[in-house]
Structure formats: structure tokens, C-alpha cells
Design a protein around this motif. Sequence first.
Motif: not given
Length: 413
Positions: A168-181
Motif C-alpha cells: 500500500a505504501k509503495r502504491r501511494i508513492k508510485d501513484a503520488r497520491i496526495p497527502f491533502a486534507v
Amino acid sequence: MGRVVVTGESAAHVAERTARASYGRLVALLAAPTGDLQLAEDTLAQAFEQALITWPRDGVPDNPEGWLLTVARNRQRDLWRSAAHRRNQPLETATDISADAVRQLDDLDPGRIPDRRLALLFVCAHPAIAAGVRTPLMLQAVLGFDSAQIARAFAVPAGAMSQRLVRAKRRIKDARIPFAVPGRQAMPERLPSVLEAVYACYALTFAERGEGTSPAGEARYLAVTTAKLLGDQPEAWALAALLTLASARATAPGDRYLPLQDQDPDEWDRRLIAEGEAYLRRAGRPGQAPGRFQLEAAIQAVHCDRARSGATDWDALCTLYTALVAIAPSLGSRVAHAAVIGRTRSPRTGLSLLAALPVERERFQPYHAVRGDLLARLGRHEDAVAAYTQASTLSTDPAVRAFLERRAKETSR
């Protein structure tokens, strides 16, 4: 940065308190530039290690959170500049926190969300993250549980859960899922995963139950805060009711575990019962079928009603659990349903329901405890002792383990 000179024990206590209060938001800040959660967690862990070396010697900084953020960011910059030859070099010494870092810490707490941990839970409920991993990810990245604890909650092997989180963390990194509220309009879509994480946090820490700063007390606070924040979400109010009513009965004395039927209702917290019942009323919607947390809260309300009536309405519990497993057939709800059916109808029927559970049941401590009780009711004492023994082996709560060992000993007589 100013420092307060303290003993090593006090420094360790400050580090522990900072980890509990700030871990999630520090991870989010560190992961924000790249979306690399694993790198954020690794560098923050190294910063905590450095703190445990530095703070007892030099004193705790005025801003422990800022010190940790600066150290972890320095380590990240080192790794970004040279991924190989500087990887094992010591951490840079942090002496101050930049104004930019302070602003980012402040900005992470938008006025629309009164608790930073809650804001981060909504961040980690991003729809691009696979639904099945959102709750485990929140439990680890925001609420600070390790993969082994999370695995026990989901009755899966620890290695499998660890790999799931890594992917899951790799996908977040690769997909550049934003850390935005998310904005208020996007919160209802993300709410179910947030509620699941808060509920799991409470369940995992119920042994440390109570008001105040206990993890279970903090989970209840998050549930109530979520309900008040969104205002009109029935399941949010239902979770607030569920955790409040459960907390009202959390009065086991000292280190001794008391099962529900052995508790004295006079010792329950009447104020919390009234508060939980008020939340449950707010969760109700005329003409709308109740959701999972509404049913679970109603089950808690039936148990708490013993404080008034002196008796438990087992017929009502049967009805509620039957409805619960129909809409949310989790391993926990099905084991509890089997326990109630086994008590009110017949132990054999309860055992049949347990036998129909998936293979994950073997790693689920309540399954073995309920099976032991039903077998004992049938007079199958040897099998009951084996079940109680297995349940005690799987328990991580010393008080529960001691209770199950006593039950096995009593059954063998």
C-alpha cells in the motif's frame, strides 16, 4: 532551541508521549513531498532513536515535535542527495526548527477538523488507496500500531499484513497520491474507513480502557469529535454511542478481568450510559435501516440496560446479532452471534455456527473462548479445557489470559 535538563527516565517519557500525540502528523509531513510513507516512517524512527540518545544527555528541547521533524528531514535530505554512500552515516544534530516547519505543523490542523489525528485519518482514506488496506494503513501510519497488532485484529498472519502495508505504501508513492486534507464535501465518502480505524483502535486498546489519555479513551474522543464535526452522519453518531456505552462498563478492578455477566452494574458509569444513549438517539433515522455501528451500539445499550432493569434481554440480543451478521458478517460479529445463540437456544447450535466460520477463526482468540464455554455447557470438559487453553495462548492481555487459564482449570475438575 532552548532545553530543559531532565533525567533519562523523564526524557524517555517525553519521547513516548510525543510519539503517541504526534507520530501521525509527523509521518504525514515527512511523506508529503514524495508520498513515500515507508521513508517517512524509517527516518522518523531514526529521529526517535537519536532523541533517546541525545535528550537524556543534553535535555529535552522546548519543542520535541519540531526537533524530531528537523532530524528526520535532515536524514531524508541526506538520502535524497546520495542514496548509497551516506545511507549509514549518523544523523545530523538538530538545533532549531524552521519557521516553514512550524507553519506546516499548524497548517495540518485546519479549522474544520479540530484534531490533527482525525485530519490524517481522512487523508489516509483517499479513494485511490485500496479499500481493504485503508484501515490497517491508518492504524499503523496515524494511530501508531505495529503490523503484528494489526494482524491480530484482522485475524491474518503477521507477515501477510506486513506485506499488505508495504504494498500500500509503495502504491501511494508510485501513484503520488496526495497527502491533502479533503474538503467537507468529500468527507462522507471517506467516513466508513475512518470509523473502522477508530473502532479498531478502541478494540485493540480496550485493555488500557478508561477516560483521559488512555488509547481507548482517545479512540472514544475521536469518535465523538467525528460525529460532531459532520453533524448528520448516522454511523458516526452510532460509533460515538458504541464506544461511549462500552466505556461505561469498563470497570474491571485492578488486573482482574471480569466477563460481562459477572460485572456489577452498580459500578458502571451512569453518566456515560446516558451520554451514549443520547448519541444513539441522534443516530436514528425514521424509515432508514440501521447500519453496522447502530446495531452494535444497540447491543451495548441492551447490556447497559441491566443497570436499570437488573436483567439482560437475551431475546433482543438475538435479534440484534442476527441483523448484524446479515449486514456485517465479520469474524467478530459471527463469533458473538454464536455465543448468544448458544446461550439462548442451545450450545450445539452455537457450536454449529462456530464450525461454519472460515479458517481464520483459528487465529482469533474469542472464537476459542466462546467454543470453550459452549463445550463446557455440553459437559465436554476435556474439549472445553483444550479450547480455553488455546484461547489463553492467543491472548495478549495478561488479565484475560489469567481468566482463561482459571476457567480451564475449573473446567477440568
